[in-house]
Enzyme design. Structure first.
Site, PDB file in Angstrom:
ATOM      1  N   SER A 122      46.360  19.835  42.635  1.00  0.00           N
ATOM      2  CA  SER A 122      46.182  20.193  41.295  1.00  0.00           C
ATOM      3  C   SER A 122      44.766  19.085  40.604  1.00  0.00           C
ATOM      4  O   SER A 122      44.129  19.505  40.019  1.00  0.00           O
ATOM      5  CB  SER A 122      46.776  20.272  40.409  1.00  0.00           C
ATOM      6  OG  SER A 122      47.486  19.243  39.864  1.00  0.00           O
ATOM      7  N   HIS A 146      43.565  24.697  47.249  1.00  0.00           N
ATOM      8  CA  HIS A 146      44.271  24.441  45.785  1.00  0.00           C
ATOM      9  C   HIS A 146      44.690  26.134  45.714  1.00  0.00           C
ATOM     10  O   HIS A 146      43.553  26.748  45.399  1.00  0.00           O
ATOM     11  CB  HIS A 146      44.060  23.838  44.922  1.00  0.00           C
ATOM     12  CG  HIS A 146      44.317  23.705  43.919  1.00  0.00           C
ATOM     13  ND1 HIS A 146      43.391  23.408  42.371  1.00  0.00           N
ATOM     14  CD2 HIS A 146      45.383  23.365  43.097  1.00  0.00           C
ATOM     15  CE1 HIS A 146      44.591  23.750  41.178  1.00  0.00           C
ATOM     16  NE2 HIS A 146      45.553  23.392  41.653  1.00  0.00           N
ATOM     17  N   GLU A 158      41.453  27.609  45.677  1.00  0.00           N
ATOM     18  CA  GLU A 158      40.186  26.469  45.112  1.00  0.00           C
ATOM     19  C   GLU A 158      39.875  25.696  46.341  1.00  0.00           C
ATOM     20  O   GLU A 158      40.832  24.677  47.155  1.00  0.00           O
ATOM     21  CB  GLU A 158      40.560  25.482  43.888  1.00  0.00           C
ATOM     22  CG  GLU A 158      39.109  24.833  43.636  1.00  0.00           C
ATOM     23  CD  GLU A 158      39.462  24.556  41.392  1.00  0.00           C
ATOM     24  OE1 GLU A 158      40.897  23.598  42.024  1.00  0.00           O
ATOM     25  OE2 GLU A 158      39.013  24.536  41.028  1.00  0.00           O
ATOM     26  N   ASN A 196      41.072  23.044  36.912  1.00  0.00           N
ATOM     27  CA  ASN A 196      42.365  22.075  35.835  1.00  0.00           C
ATOM     28  C   ASN A 196      40.718  21.616  34.830  1.00  0.00           C
ATOM     29  O   ASN A 196      41.242  21.392  33.513  1.00  0.00           O
ATOM     30  CB  ASN A 196      42.672  21.121  36.597  1.00  0.00           C
ATOM     31  CG  ASN A 196      44.060  21.999  36.713  1.00  0.00           C
ATOM     32  OD1 ASN A 196      44.756  22.606  36.243  1.00  0.00           O
ATOM     33  ND2 ASN A 196      44.735  21.604  38.065  1.00  0.00           N
TER      34      ASN A 196
HETATM   35  N1  CAA Z   1      56.294  34.921  42.507  1.00  0.00           N
HETATM   36  C1  CAA Z   1      56.116  35.237  42.881  1.00  0.00           C
HETATM   37  N2  CAA Z   1      55.765  36.891  42.113  1.00  0.00           N
HETATM   38  C2  CAA Z   1      56.034  36.981  40.343  1.00  0.00           C
HETATM   39  C3  CAA Z   1      56.448  35.468  39.842  1.00  0.00           C
HETATM   40  C4  CAA Z   1      56.935  35.232  40.810  1.00  0.00           C
HETATM   41  N3  CAA Z   1      56.698  32.849  40.766  1.00  0.00           N
HETATM   42  N4  CAA Z   1      56.267  36.328  38.435  1.00  0.00           N
HETATM   43  C5  CAA Z   1      56.320  37.552  38.535  1.00  0.00           C
HETATM   44  N5  CAA Z   1      56.077  38.409  39.814  1.00  0.00           N
HETATM   45  C6  CAA Z   1      55.635  39.245  39.990  1.00  0.00           C
HETATM   46  C7  CAA Z   1      56.439  40.287  39.635  1.00  0.00           C
HETATM   47  O1  CAA Z   1      57.474  40.057  40.310  1.00  0.00           O
HETATM   48  C8  CAA Z   1      55.671  41.373  38.864  1.00  0.00           C
HETATM   49  O2  CAA Z   1      55.821  42.239  40.323  1.00  0.00           O
HETATM   50  P1  CAA Z   1      55.848  43.848  40.730  1.00  0.00           P
HETATM   51  O3  CAA Z   1      54.664  44.608  40.021  1.00  0.00           O
HETATM   52  O4  CAA Z   1      56.980  43.826  42.124  1.00  0.00           O
HETATM   53  O5  CAA Z   1      56.475  43.796  39.288  1.00  0.00           O
HETATM   54  C9  CAA Z   1      53.967  40.648  39.164  1.00  0.00           C
HETATM   55  O6  CAA Z   1      54.562  39.693  39.453  1.00  0.00           O
HETATM   56  C10 CAA Z   1      53.921  41.340  37.414  1.00  0.00           C
HETATM   57  O7  CAA Z   1      55.000  40.536  36.898  1.00  0.00           O
HETATM   58  P2  CAA Z   1      56.068  40.150  35.111  1.00  0.00           P
HETATM   59  O8  CAA Z   1      55.356  42.075  35.544  1.00  0.00           O
HETATM   60  O9  CAA Z   1      56.915  40.267  35.059  1.00  0.00           O
HETATM   61  O10 CAA Z   1      54.316  39.935  33.974  1.00  0.00           O
HETATM   62  P3  CAA Z   1      53.009  39.786  34.287  1.00  0.00           P
HETATM   63  O11 CAA Z   1      52.783  40.742  33.936  1.00  0.00           O
HETATM   64  O12 CAA Z   1      53.265  38.767  32.974  1.00  0.00           O
HETATM   65  O13 CAA Z   1      52.916  38.769  35.308  1.00  0.00           O
HETATM   66  C11 CAA Z   1      52.279  36.832  35.541  1.00  0.00           C
HETATM   67  C12 CAA Z   1      53.232  37.323  35.852  1.00  0.00           C
HETATM   68  C13 CAA Z   1      51.490  37.576  37.189  1.00  0.00           C
HETATM   69  C14 CAA Z   1      52.915  35.113  36.223  1.00  0.00           C
HETATM   70  C15 CAA Z   1      51.092  36.688  34.932  1.00  0.00           C
HETATM   71  O14 CAA Z   1      51.464  36.570  33.595  1.00  0.00           O
HETATM   72  C16 CAA Z   1      49.871  35.914  35.219  1.00  0.00           C
HETATM   73  O15 CAA Z   1      49.133  36.246  36.555  1.00  0.00           O
HETATM   74  N6  CAA Z   1      50.220  34.088  34.301  1.00  0.00           N
HETATM   75  C17 CAA Z   1      49.261  33.818  34.453  1.00  0.00           C
HETATM   76  C18 CAA Z   1      49.046  33.281  36.108  1.00  0.00           C
HETATM   77  C19 CAA Z   1      47.958  31.896  36.021  1.00  0.00           C
HETATM   78  O16 CAA Z   1      47.790  31.505  34.671  1.00  0.00           O
HETATM   79  N7  CAA Z   1      48.637  30.963  36.678  1.00  0.00           N
HETATM   80  C20 CAA Z   1      47.545  30.018  37.128  1.00  0.00           C
HETATM   81  C21 CAA Z   1      48.670  28.566  36.101  1.00  0.00           C
HETATM   82  S1  CAA Z   1      47.204  27.205  37.050  1.00  0.00           S
HETATM   83  C22 CAA Z   1      47.813  26.670  38.393  1.00  0.00           C
HETATM   84  O17 CAA Z   1      48.565  27.230  38.994  1.00  0.00           O
HETATM   85  C23 CAA Z   1      47.124  25.209  38.943  1.00  0.00           C
HETATM   86  C24 CAA Z   1      47.449  24.253  38.625  1.00  0.00           C
HETATM   87  O18 CAA Z   1      46.691  23.871  39.256  1.00  0.00           O
HETATM   88  C25 CAA Z   1      47.898  23.953  37.645  1.00  0.00           C
END
Ligand code: CAA
Length: 290
Positions: A122, A146, A158, A196
């Site tokens: 990351s 990424h 990425e 990031n």
């Molecule tokens: N794996 C797979 N699917 C998942 C999941 C997981 N860990 N968590 C949630 N989902 C799925 C759920 O099953 C749900 O699917 P369905 O349509 O089958 O119900 C769908 O995502 C939506 O989930 P929820 O309704 O429970 O919750 P939500 O609408 O809040 O979505 C989320 C959850 C997709 C995580 C959303 O909150 C989101 O987009 N959050 C931001 C995530 C983000 O910013 N990620 C980047 C992080 S930075 C990174 O990864 C890189 C780094 O270098 C640090």
């Protein structure tokens, strides 16, 4: 489908590695996921079954498609079981030395230089990781690929070339990401890349806002969700990513960009010191034990 890739080897069965293997398999690739800890493999397998069963329930795929995808994933306890892969994605702990040792080993294992060695780091420099692989020719096949968490949901990959990464490897990485249903976007090999570089200082600032009493965590997150349309507030997102990972990325930014304004907020550091790392320990900024 990127015609030249049929089997991916994924190193690390955590949230990221497990997700990458799943997306590979649902895109029609064979995916072998390796982890040194058998418990992580069991957890990844259980999550793959749960998520694919859910996809069937939601009629996003048929039972036959889900079973076929599950059948394309294998779970390996030995790195040697990755033999025959034509693409490797490393998704292990964010530690430059551990990654360099691994890439040195991979370069020795996969002597066919058409096998791309990608890292899901990351923030660690791709050029630095690649130095472990030997001369420029060996480093040409090392690339940053990424993914974002949760991998099955997030659209972005990425793509980050290091100093010696060949244009051909960048083009193949882009094609593979597209074949996996993702949108590849290119960033250069500077600390934190783009994602990031922009995301983590925002999360760090949320910790400062909390520490300085600007607002409580629920209000900070609520304001950013309702006011900026974020799916998760920055503090909830920090727990989701892992507070240790956030602290580590801030250190990489501060060192790599040679600027102390990127140092991790003391409040973030304090929670990491206390072992409150977020979702993975059941407690971080917020308490998930209930
Ligand atoms: N794996 C797979 N699917 C998942 C999941 C997981 N860990 N968590 C949630 N989902 C799925 C759920 O099953 C749900 O699917 P369905 O349509 O089958 O119900 C769908 O995502 C939506 O989930 P929820 O309704 O429970 O919750 P939500 O609408 O809040 O979505 C989320 C959850 C997709 C995580 C959303 O909150 C989101 O987009 N959050 C931001 C995530 C983000 O910013 N990620 C980047 C992080 S930075 C990174 O990864 C890189 C780094 O270098 C640090």
């Amino acid at each position: 489908m990127a015609a030249d890739v049929k089997k991916i080897g994924v190193i690390g069965a955590g949230q990221m590695g497990g997700g990458i293997a799943q997306v590979g398999a649902t895109s029609g690739l064979e995916a072998v996921v390796y982890d040194a800890h058998p418990a992580s493999l069991d957890k990844a397998r259980a999550l793959h079954e749960k998520l694919l069963n859910r996809a069937v329930e939601k009629e996003r795929m048929t039972r036959e498609e889900a079973d076929a995808a599950l059948g394309r994933i294998s779970y390996a306890k030995s790195l040697d079981d990755l033999a025959g892969s034509d693409w490797i994605v490393e998704a292990i702990i964010e530690d430059a030395q551990i990654k360099k040792d691994l890439f040195a080993r991979l370069a020795g294992m996969f002597t066919d230089t058409s096998v791309v060695l990608a890292t899901n780091t990351s923030s660690i420099s791709i050029t630095e990781i690649a130095t472990a692989a030997g001369d420029d020719a060996s480093q040409a096949r090392i690339v940053g690929m990424h993914f974002f968490n949760p991998v099955p949901i997030m659209k972005l990959v990425e793509v980050i070339p290091g100093l010696a990464t060949s244009d051909e490897v960048v083009a193949r990485t882009t094609a593979l990401a597209e074949a996996m249903g993702k949108t590849p976007l290119r960033a250069n090999d500077r600390a934190g890349f783009v994602s990031n570089r922009v995301l983590m200082p925002m999360i760090n600032e949320a910790f400062y806002a909390w520490m300085e009493g600007v607002a409580e965590p629920e209000a900070i997150d609520g304001i950013m969700k309702l006011g900026c349309n974020f799916p998760m507030g920055p503090l909830r997102l920090a727990d989701f990513i892992g507070l240790d990972t956030c602290e580590h990325i801030m250190n990489v930014l501060a060192d790599g960009l040679n600027n102390d304004r990127y140092r991790a907020c003391p409040k973030l550091k304090q929670l990491v010191t206390a072992g409150r790392l977020g979702d993975k320990t059941g407690r971080g900024v917020f308490d998930y034990s209930k």
